[in-house]
Design a protein around this motif. Structure first.
Motif, PDB file in Angstrom:
ATOM      1  N   GLN A  94       0.823  -1.208   0.000  1.00 56.89           N
ATOM      2  CA  GLN A  94       0.000   0.000   0.000  1.00 56.89           C
ATOM      3  C   GLN A  94       0.857   1.259   0.000  1.00 56.89           C
ATOM      4  O   GLN A  94       0.587   2.215  -0.724  1.00 56.89           O
ATOM      5  CB  GLN A  94      -0.921  -0.018   1.214  1.00 56.89           C
ATOM      6  CG  GLN A  94      -1.925   1.114   1.221  1.00 56.89           C
ATOM      7  CD  GLN A  94      -2.867   1.012   2.405  1.00 56.89           C
ATOM      8  OE1 GLN A  94      -2.575   0.349   3.392  1.00 56.89           O
ATOM      9  NE2 GLN A  94      -4.001   1.675   2.310  1.00 56.89           N
ATOM     10  N   SER A  95       1.918   1.266   0.788  1.00 52.07           N
ATOM     11  CA  SER A  95       2.817   2.423   0.830  1.00 52.07           C
ATOM     12  C   SER A  95       3.512   2.630  -0.507  1.00 52.07           C
ATOM     13  O   SER A  95       3.653   3.755  -0.980  1.00 52.07           O
ATOM     14  CB  SER A  95       3.868   2.239   1.927  1.00 52.07           C
ATOM     15  OG  SER A  95       3.262   2.179   3.177  1.00 52.07           O
ATOM     16  N   THR A  96       3.944   1.527  -1.111  1.00 50.62           N
ATOM     17  CA  THR A  96       4.617   1.623  -2.410  1.00 50.62           C
ATOM     18  C   THR A  96       3.663   2.164  -3.469  1.00 50.62           C
ATOM     19  O   THR A  96       4.029   3.022  -4.271  1.00 50.62           O
ATOM     20  CB  THR A  96       5.170   0.251  -2.819  1.00 50.62           C
ATOM     21  OG1 THR A  96       6.022  -0.230  -1.778  1.00 50.62           O
ATOM     22  CG2 THR A  96       5.963   0.338  -4.107  1.00 50.62           C
ATOM     23  N   ALA A  97       2.437   1.661  -3.474  1.00 51.74           N
ATOM     24  CA  ALA A  97       1.446   2.151  -4.433  1.00 51.74           C
ATOM     25  C   ALA A  97       1.188   3.646  -4.225  1.00 51.74           C
ATOM     26  O   ALA A  97       1.114   4.416  -5.190  1.00 51.74           O
ATOM     27  CB  ALA A  97       0.148   1.363  -4.299  1.00 51.74           C
ATOM     28  N   GLY A  98       1.065   4.074  -2.969  1.00 53.96           N
ATOM     29  CA  GLY A  98       0.854   5.489  -2.683  1.00 53.96           C
ATOM     30  C   GLY A  98       2.029   6.343  -3.114  1.00 53.96           C
ATOM     31  O   GLY A  98       1.861   7.447  -3.635  1.00 53.96           O
ATOM     32  N   LEU A  99       3.236   5.828  -2.923  1.00 51.55           N
ATOM     33  CA  LEU A  99       4.442   6.550  -3.325  1.00 51.55           C
ATOM     34  C   LEU A  99       4.449   6.776  -4.835  1.00 51.55           C
ATOM     35  O   LEU A  99       4.682   7.892  -5.304  1.00 51.55           O
ATOM     36  CB  LEU A  99       5.689   5.774  -2.900  1.00 51.55           C
ATOM     37  CG  LEU A  99       7.014   6.326  -3.399  1.00 51.55           C
ATOM     38  CD1 LEU A  99       7.346   7.626  -2.685  1.00 51.55           C
ATOM     39  CD2 LEU A  99       8.116   5.310  -3.192  1.00 51.55           C
ATOM     40  N   PHE A 100       4.160   5.721  -5.608  1.00 47.26           N
ATOM     41  CA  PHE A 100       4.195   5.863  -7.057  1.00 47.26           C
ATOM     42  C   PHE A 100       3.027   6.691  -7.576  1.00 47.26           C
ATOM     43  O   PHE A 100       3.168   7.440  -8.549  1.00 47.26           O
ATOM     44  CB  PHE A 100       4.241   4.487  -7.732  1.00 47.26           C
ATOM     45  CG  PHE A 100       5.589   3.852  -7.629  1.00 47.26           C
ATOM     46  CD1 PHE A 100       6.673   4.372  -8.317  1.00 47.26           C
ATOM     47  CD2 PHE A 100       5.793   2.749  -6.814  1.00 47.26           C
ATOM     48  CE1 PHE A 100       7.932   3.800  -8.208  1.00 47.26           C
ATOM     49  CE2 PHE A 100       7.045   2.169  -6.696  1.00 47.26           C
ATOM     50  CZ  PHE A 100       8.120   2.696  -7.398  1.00 47.26           C
ATOM     51  N   ARG A 101       1.868   6.618  -6.920  1.00 50.37           N
ATOM     52  CA  ARG A 101       0.731   7.451  -7.314  1.00 50.37           C
ATOM     53  C   ARG A 101       1.067   8.924  -7.093  1.00 50.37           C
ATOM     54  O   ARG A 101       0.812   9.778  -7.936  1.00 50.37           O
ATOM     55  CB  ARG A 101      -0.500   7.052  -6.497  1.00 50.37           C
ATOM     56  CG  ARG A 101      -1.776   7.678  -6.993  1.00 50.37           C
ATOM     57  CD  ARG A 101      -3.008   7.209  -6.204  1.00 50.37           C
ATOM     58  NE  ARG A 101      -3.108   5.764  -6.147  1.00 50.37           N
ATOM     59  CZ  ARG A 101      -3.037   5.063  -5.009  1.00 50.37           C
ATOM     60  NH1 ARG A 101      -2.874   5.671  -3.852  1.00 50.37           N
ATOM     61  NH2 ARG A 101      -3.137   3.750  -5.019  1.00 50.37           N
ATOM     62  N   SER A 102       1.689   9.220  -5.959  1.00 49.09           N
ATOM     63  CA  SER A 102       2.088  10.590  -5.649  1.00 49.09           C
ATOM     64  C   SER A 102       3.153  11.089  -6.630  1.00 49.09           C
ATOM     65  O   SER A 102       3.085  12.223  -7.104  1.00 49.09           O
ATOM     66  CB  SER A 102       2.621  10.655  -4.218  1.00 49.09           C
ATOM     67  OG  SER A 102       3.103  11.932  -3.929  1.00 49.09           O
ATOM     68  N   ALA A 103       4.130  10.235  -6.932  1.00 48.62           N
ATOM     69  CA  ALA A 103       5.181  10.622  -7.881  1.00 48.62           C
ATOM     70  C   ALA A 103       4.589  10.880  -9.261  1.00 48.62           C
ATOM     71  O   ALA A 103       4.974  11.840  -9.946  1.00 48.62           O
ATOM     72  CB  ALA A 103       6.251   9.540  -7.947  1.00 48.62           C
ATOM     73  N   GLY A 104       3.649  10.043  -9.685  1.00 50.36           N
ATOM     74  CA  GLY A 104       2.998  10.246 -10.982  1.00 50.36           C
ATOM     75  C   GLY A 104       2.216  11.544 -11.027  1.00 50.36           C
ATOM     76  O   GLY A 104       2.245  12.272 -12.022  1.00 50.36           O
ATOM     77  N   LYS A 145       2.785  14.260  -9.196  1.00 49.12           N
ATOM     78  CA  LYS A 145       3.737  15.377  -9.220  1.00 49.12           C
ATOM     79  C   LYS A 145       4.379  15.518 -10.605  1.00 49.12           C
ATOM     80  O   LYS A 145       4.637  16.634 -11.059  1.00 49.12           O
ATOM     81  CB  LYS A 145       4.795  15.191  -8.150  1.00 49.12           C
ATOM     82  CG  LYS A 145       4.260  15.431  -6.756  1.00 49.12           C
ATOM     83  CD  LYS A 145       5.347  15.370  -5.719  1.00 49.12           C
ATOM     84  CE  LYS A 145       4.797  15.575  -4.348  1.00 49.12           C
ATOM     85  NZ  LYS A 145       4.558  16.955  -4.002  1.00 49.12           N
ATOM     86  N   ALA A 146       4.633  14.393 -11.277  1.00 46.46           N
ATOM     87  CA  ALA A 146       5.203  14.455 -12.633  1.00 46.46           C
ATOM     88  C   ALA A 146       4.228  15.121 -13.601  1.00 46.46           C
ATOM     89  O   ALA A 146       4.642  15.914 -14.458  1.00 46.46           O
ATOM     90  CB  ALA A 146       5.557  13.055 -13.119  1.00 46.46           C
ATOM     91  N   LYS A 147       2.924  14.811 -13.472  1.00 47.81           N
ATOM     92  CA  LYS A 147       1.928  15.448 -14.338  1.00 47.81           C
ATOM     93  C   LYS A 147       1.867  16.950 -14.093  1.00 47.81           C
ATOM     94  O   LYS A 147       1.768  17.740 -15.023  1.00 47.81           O
ATOM     95  CB  LYS A 147       0.553  14.838 -14.095  1.00 47.81           C
ATOM     96  CG  LYS A 147       0.369  13.480 -14.708  1.00 47.81           C
ATOM     97  CD  LYS A 147      -1.028  12.959 -14.441  1.00 47.81           C
ATOM     98  CE  LYS A 147      -1.187  11.561 -14.967  1.00 47.81           C
ATOM     99  NZ  LYS A 147      -2.517  11.006 -14.661  1.00 47.81           N
ATOM    100  N   ILE A 148       1.924  17.336 -12.822  1.00 43.23           N
ATOM    101  CA  ILE A 148       1.893  18.769 -12.487  1.00 43.23           C
ATOM    102  C   ILE A 148       3.122  19.466 -13.060  1.00 43.23           C
ATOM    103  O   ILE A 148       3.026  20.548 -13.639  1.00 43.23           O
ATOM    104  CB  ILE A 148       1.804  18.960 -10.959  1.00 43.23           C
ATOM    105  CG1 ILE A 148       0.437  18.533 -10.460  1.00 43.23           C
ATOM    106  CG2 ILE A 148       2.095  20.401 -10.569  1.00 43.23           C
ATOM    107  CD1 ILE A 148       0.318  18.508  -8.949  1.00 43.23           C
ATOM    108  N   LYS A 149       4.278  18.851 -12.903  1.00 42.32           N
ATOM    109  CA  LYS A 149       5.524  19.428 -13.414  1.00 42.32           C
ATOM    110  C   LYS A 149       5.466  19.572 -14.928  1.00 42.32           C
ATOM    111  O   LYS A 149       5.862  20.599 -15.479  1.00 42.32           O
ATOM    112  CB  LYS A 149       6.704  18.547 -12.990  1.00 42.32           C
ATOM    113  CG  LYS A 149       8.042  19.026 -13.452  1.00 42.32           C
ATOM    114  CD  LYS A 149       8.463  20.251 -12.685  1.00 42.32           C
ATOM    115  CE  LYS A 149       9.891  20.597 -13.064  1.00 42.32           C
ATOM    116  NZ  LYS A 149      10.288  21.866 -12.534  1.00 42.32           N
ATOM    117  N   GLN A 150       4.967  18.535 -15.600  1.00 44.72           N
ATOM    118  CA  GLN A 150       4.876  18.573 -17.057  1.00 44.72           C
ATOM    119  C   GLN A 150       3.914  19.669 -17.515  1.00 44.72           C
ATOM    120  O   GLN A 150       4.196  20.413 -18.449  1.00 44.72           O
ATOM    121  CB  GLN A 150       4.410  17.217 -17.587  1.00 44.72           C
ATOM    122  CG  GLN A 150       4.348  17.137 -19.090  1.00 44.72           C
ATOM    123  CD  GLN A 150       3.838  15.784 -19.559  1.00 44.72           C
ATOM    124  OE1 GLN A 150       3.257  15.023 -18.798  1.00 44.72           O
ATOM    125  NE2 GLN A 150       4.075  15.477 -20.806  1.00 44.72           N
TER     126      GLN A 150
END
Length: 162
Positions: free
Chosen positions: A64-74, A76-81
């Motif tokens: 669950q933590s790993t999934a949340g980490l990658f969801r958050s990273a994704g 943030k990447a969309k916002i940055k893009q």
């Protein structure tokens, strides 16, 4: 001047938790953990993990933590893009014109239906239906309603489109 404490908001000894082999998911150190990968059909693989019962909660938390980490990273990447795209003033002006044209069209249709004696809700529905018949990409009841509200069509002494 004293430094503020950087302790976690919960009481956990992270070193003990991470280094404690009871919480480790490494099958090299834990012979009671059985991980098998079996070839399945069409290029898929079946993963099977057998854990001691007391580790199931830790394993689920890890996933669950790993999934949340990658969801958050994704996210943030969309916002940055999106924030790094150059803004074309001509395109912004064109978008504003499209919004204004839509707003004018909605108000003119709505005002016409009101003058025919339809109730407000009937006029909104007919306005939306007319836009859908014209295959307008923004034809939706909610967007029509929002546009009319923004143009003060639901108040006495309505503003008219010029």
């Amino acid at each position: 001047m004293t430094r503020p404490s950087l302790s976690a908001p919960f009481e956990v000894d992270l070193d003990r938790m991470l280094l404690d082999e009871r919480h480790s998911f490494n099958p090299l150190y834990r012979p009671d953990i059985d991980i098998q990968v079996v070839a399945a059909r069409d290029g898929y693989a079946q993963l099977s993990v057998v854990l001691p019962v007391e580790m199931a909660r830790y394993f689920a938390n890890l996933l669950q933590s790993t999934a949340g980490l990658f969801r958050s990273a994704g996210h943030k990447a969309k916002i940055k893009q999106a924030s790094s795209k150059p803004v074309d003033p001509v395109e912004l002006e064109q978008q504003a014109k499209y919004r204004q044209d839509f707003s004018n069209q909605v108000c003119i249709l709505f005002d016409g239906f009101i003058e025919e004696g339809l109730t407000r809700n009937e006029a909104i529905s007919r306005t939306n239906s007319t836009l859908k018949e014209q295959k307008h990409p923004w034809a939706s009841y909610d967007l029509v309603h929002q546009t009319l509200r923004e143009n003060l069509r639901f108040r006495k002494g309505r503003k008219t489109v010029k």
